[in-house]
Design a protein around this motif. Sequence first.
Motif, PDB file in Angstrom:
ATOM      1  N   ASP A  14       3.038  -4.929  16.886  1.00  0.00           N
ATOM      2  CA  ASP A  14       2.599  -5.524  15.068  1.00  0.00           C
ATOM      3  C   ASP A  14       1.614  -4.295  15.242  1.00  0.00           C
ATOM      4  O   ASP A  14       0.147  -4.607  15.438  1.00  0.00           O
ATOM      5  CB  ASP A  14       1.713  -6.862  15.579  1.00  0.00           C
ATOM      6  N   GLY A  73       1.693  -3.780  11.526  1.00  0.00           N
ATOM      7  CA  GLY A  73       1.648  -3.826  10.127  1.00  0.00           C
ATOM      8  C   GLY A  73       2.536  -4.100   8.975  1.00  0.00           C
ATOM      9  O   GLY A  73       3.012  -4.356   8.938  1.00  0.00           O
ATOM     10  N   GLY A 131       6.128  -8.173   8.858  1.00  0.00           N
ATOM     11  CA  GLY A 131       4.850  -9.301   8.811  1.00  0.00           C
ATOM     12  C   GLY A 131       4.564  -8.528   7.409  1.00  0.00           C
ATOM     13  O   GLY A 131       4.347  -9.273   6.193  1.00  0.00           O
ATOM     14  N   SER A 132       4.272  -7.227   7.112  1.00  0.00           N
ATOM     15  CA  SER A 132       4.092  -6.983   5.585  1.00  0.00           C
ATOM     16  C   SER A 132       5.026  -6.002   4.373  1.00  0.00           C
ATOM     17  O   SER A 132       5.304  -6.724   3.791  1.00  0.00           O
ATOM     18  CB  SER A 132       2.893  -6.036   5.649  1.00  0.00           C
ATOM     19  N   VAL A 133       5.636  -5.361   5.196  1.00  0.00           N
ATOM     20  CA  VAL A 133       6.798  -4.394   4.423  1.00  0.00           C
ATOM     21  C   VAL A 133       7.832  -5.647   5.092  1.00  0.00           C
ATOM     22  O   VAL A 133       8.810  -5.679   3.539  1.00  0.00           O
ATOM     23  CB  VAL A 133       7.192  -3.398   5.343  1.00  0.00           C
ATOM     24  N   LYS A 138       9.853  -8.868   6.461  1.00  0.00           N
ATOM     25  CA  LYS A 138       9.268 -10.534   5.702  1.00  0.00           C
ATOM     26  C   LYS A 138       9.576 -11.528   7.082  1.00  0.00           C
ATOM     27  O   LYS A 138       9.030 -12.787   7.095  1.00  0.00           O
ATOM     28  CB  LYS A 138       9.537 -10.981   4.944  1.00  0.00           C
ATOM     29  N   LYS A 163       7.574 -10.091  16.460  1.00  0.00           N
ATOM     30  CA  LYS A 163       6.092  -8.976  16.456  1.00  0.00           C
ATOM     31  C   LYS A 163       5.310  -9.553  17.440  1.00  0.00           C
ATOM     32  O   LYS A 163       5.266 -11.007  17.525  1.00  0.00           O
ATOM     33  CB  LYS A 163       5.602  -9.644  14.783  1.00  0.00           C
ATOM     34  N   LYS A 191       5.487  -0.926  -2.461  1.00  0.00           N
ATOM     35  CA  LYS A 191       4.422  -1.827  -0.903  1.00  0.00           C
ATOM     36  C   LYS A 191       3.798   0.384  -0.057  1.00  0.00           C
ATOM     37  O   LYS A 191       2.715  -0.985   0.272  1.00  0.00           O
ATOM     38  CB  LYS A 191       5.586  -2.192  -0.542  1.00  0.00           C
ATOM     39  N   LYS A 228       0.739   0.484  -1.895  1.00  0.00           N
ATOM     40  CA  LYS A 228      -0.527  -0.676  -1.504  1.00  0.00           C
ATOM     41  C   LYS A 228      -0.631  -0.487   0.468  1.00  0.00           C
ATOM     42  O   LYS A 228      -1.799  -0.530   0.483  1.00  0.00           O
ATOM     43  CB  LYS A 228       0.470  -1.761  -1.315  1.00  0.00           C
ATOM     44  N   ILE A 229      -0.227  -0.244   1.626  1.00  0.00           N
ATOM     45  CA  ILE A 229       0.089  -0.488   2.578  1.00  0.00           C
ATOM     46  C   ILE A 229      -1.069   0.408   3.213  1.00  0.00           C
ATOM     47  O   ILE A 229      -2.375   0.864   3.107  1.00  0.00           O
ATOM     48  CB  ILE A 229       1.186   0.126   3.023  1.00  0.00           C
ATOM     49  N   LEU A 231      -5.092   0.122   1.734  1.00  0.00           N
ATOM     50  CA  LEU A 231      -5.189  -1.034   2.574  1.00  0.00           C
ATOM     51  C   LEU A 231      -5.604  -0.413   3.612  1.00  0.00           C
ATOM     52  O   LEU A 231      -7.058  -1.074   4.402  1.00  0.00           O
ATOM     53  CB  LEU A 231      -4.554  -2.199   3.135  1.00  0.00           C
TER      54      LEU A 231
END
Length: 108
Positions: A40, A42, A45-47, A49, A54, A99, A102-103, A106
């Motif tokens: 896990d 990132g 679950g983010s890129v 689904k 995980k 995407k 965005k990651i 963040l």
Amino acid sequence: KKVWKTLKSSKIFLFTDHEAGFGLAVAEAMAAGMPVVGWDIGILGSVFKSGFIKIPLGNHEFFAHSIAKILKDESLYLKLSDQAQKEAKKLDWSITGQKFVKILNLAK
């Protein structure tokens, strides 16, 4: 062709990176229908689904347990494999690039 043949002959993709960008190898494995077991960090679950299990970073016992569970439970394997293939089909470079940006934003 050789890489694709190897991917298609594999049952599970082990995502053992401790840090990674987008996770292109994960996308390639999912396109080949492989469920992913990975840390896990990132990406899962983010890129991506679905189509994976995980694992909290460093929990080697749960990592091994998850691999064994997928290999023993045919219905779980088929479910994750189907999800992985569907997830890979959603990828489009323009959407994926957005995407990824965005990651990165963040992480700042």
